[in-house]
Design a protein around this motif. Structure first.
Motif, PDB file in Angstrom:
ATOM      1  N   ASP A  98    -101.870  -0.838 -31.879  1.00  7.96           N
ATOM      2  CA  ASP A  98    -100.952   0.369 -32.013  1.00  7.96           C
ATOM      3  C   ASP A  98    -101.312   1.340 -30.753  1.00  7.96           C
ATOM      4  OD1 ASP A  98     -99.511  -0.258 -34.110  1.00  7.96           O
ATOM      5  OD2 ASP A  98    -101.120   0.581 -35.250  1.00  7.96           O
ATOM      6  N   GLU A  99    -102.817   1.274 -30.509  1.00  7.53           N
ATOM      7  CA  GLU A  99    -103.194   2.063 -29.342  1.00  7.53           C
ATOM      8  C   GLU A  99    -102.495   1.640 -27.826  1.00  7.53           C
ATOM      9  OE1 GLU A  99    -107.404   2.370 -28.968  1.00  7.53           O
ATOM     10  OE2 GLU A  99    -107.802   2.971 -30.826  1.00  7.53           O
TER      11      GLU A  99
ATOM     12  N   ARG B   7     -99.692   0.036 -27.676  1.00  9.95           N
ATOM     13  CA  ARG B   7     -98.269   0.396 -27.714  1.00  9.95           C
ATOM     14  C   ARG B   7     -97.939   1.815 -27.550  1.00  9.95           C
ATOM     15  NH1 ARG B   7     -93.657  -1.782 -29.503  1.00  9.95           N
ATOM     16  NH2 ARG B   7     -92.111  -0.537 -30.855  1.00  9.95           N
ATOM     17  N   GLU B   8     -98.807   2.843 -27.900  1.00 14.23           N
ATOM     18  CA  GLU B   8     -98.657   4.094 -27.771  1.00 14.23           C
ATOM     19  C   GLU B   8     -98.990   4.470 -26.489  1.00 14.23           C
ATOM     20  OE1 GLU B   8     -99.239   7.410 -30.381  1.00 14.23           O
ATOM     21  OE2 GLU B   8     -98.588   6.020 -32.023  1.00 14.23           O
ATOM     22  N   GLU B   9     -99.907   3.891 -25.699  1.00 10.10           N
ATOM     23  CA  GLU B   9     -99.946   4.083 -24.223  1.00 10.10           C
ATOM     24  C   GLU B   9     -98.921   3.721 -23.438  1.00 10.10           C
ATOM     25  OE1 GLU B   9    -103.501   2.340 -21.053  1.00 10.10           O
ATOM     26  OE2 GLU B   9    -104.236   2.819 -23.122  1.00 10.10           O
TER      27      GLU B   9
ATOM     28  N   LEU C 261     -95.794   3.478 -24.443  1.00 10.63           N
ATOM     29  CA  LEU C 261     -94.718   4.527 -24.523  1.00 10.63           C
ATOM     30  C   LEU C 261     -95.136   5.863 -23.877  1.00 10.63           C
ATOM     31  CD1 LEU C 261     -93.822   3.817 -28.438  1.00 10.63           C
ATOM     32  CD2 LEU C 261     -92.581   3.361 -26.386  1.00 10.63           C
ATOM     33  N   SER C 262     -96.233   6.084 -23.977  1.00  4.90           N
ATOM     34  CA  SER C 262     -96.476   7.478 -22.959  1.00  4.90           C
ATOM     35  C   SER C 262     -96.350   7.299 -21.588  1.00  4.90           C
ATOM     36  CB  SER C 262     -97.893   7.796 -23.565  1.00  4.90           C
ATOM     37  OG  SER C 262     -98.223   8.889 -22.526  1.00  4.90           O
TER      38      SER C 262
ATOM     39  N   THR D 186     -92.441   7.400 -21.091  1.00  9.41           N
ATOM     40  CA  THR D 186     -91.848   8.871 -21.045  1.00  9.41           C
ATOM     41  C   THR D 186     -92.448   9.406 -19.660  1.00  9.41           C
ATOM     42  OG1 THR D 186     -92.378   8.668 -23.405  1.00  9.41           O
ATOM     43  CG2 THR D 186     -91.770  10.770 -22.435  1.00  9.41           C
TER      44      THR D 186
END
Length: 191
Positions: free
Chosen positions: A33-34, A36-38, A40-41, A44
């Motif tokens: 999950d980390e 994936r979030e990285e 996505l960030s 963006t």
């Protein structure tokens, strides 16, 4: 190992070699999950940078067109300038120079051929004009014209043009010795 290839619908089981190949491929594409979030960030941030760059580019393009307008540079003048530059570039290209030289040489050879042809035709016409048959024809025409002029002038309107023409043609067709010719005035040639 087997030498025969198995199809998808074959009832035989997959061999060990095939099982090892399947285990090397990660079908689950596991990501934390980390991670994936990285990602996505980062995505963006990239989208925001692209948007900012588009705004900056639009601003620069607007400023660019304002400066051109102040200098009096119109799209038509730009087109002319680009066309002139392209034309100059084409004329200075090696291919253009070679083509131009080839066409120039061909033009010179064609011109020389036409000059030679013209000279030959002129010579043939000169030879033909000096031939006895042409001289005879020329004399008959001159004689007929002279007779027509003399008869039209001496009749004083007494006869129609057709009558004079017919009598002149009759006279030139007779071509007899001068003893049988009717008397002519000073202006009329004996034919």
């Amino acid at each position: 190992m087997e030498t025969r290839q198995q199809g998808l619908l074959d009832p035989e089981p997959v061999t060990e070699v095939d099982e090892e190949m399947v285990s090397d491929v990660d079908l689950n594409n596991t990501m934390t999950d980390e991670e994936r979030e990285e990602i996505l960030s980062e995505l963006t941030k990239l989208e925001e940078e692209i948007s900012t760059l588009r705004q900056v580019l639009a601003s620069k393009e607007k400023h660019h067109s304002e400066l051109k307008a102040k200098l009096g540079i119109t799209p038509l003048s730009e087109f002319k300038q680009n066309f002139n530059k392209s034309w100059y570039d084409m004329q200075t290209s090696t291919a253009y120079k070679k083509t131009s030289e080839t066409l120039s040489t061909a033009g010179q050879k064609t011109s020389a051929a036409f000059t030679t042809l013209g000279t030959a035709i002129s010579r043939k016409f000169g030879d033909m004009r000096n031939s006895p048959s042409f001289k005879s024809f020329e004399e008959k025409v001159e004689c007929t014209v002279s007779n027509i002029k003399t008869k039209v002038g001496s009749q004083g309107g007494g006869g129609s043009f057709e009558e004079v023409l017919s009598s002149a043609a009759h006279a030139s067709a007779q071509e007899t010795p001068s003893n049988n010719m009717p008397e002519s005035s000073d202006h009329e040639r004996t034919c």
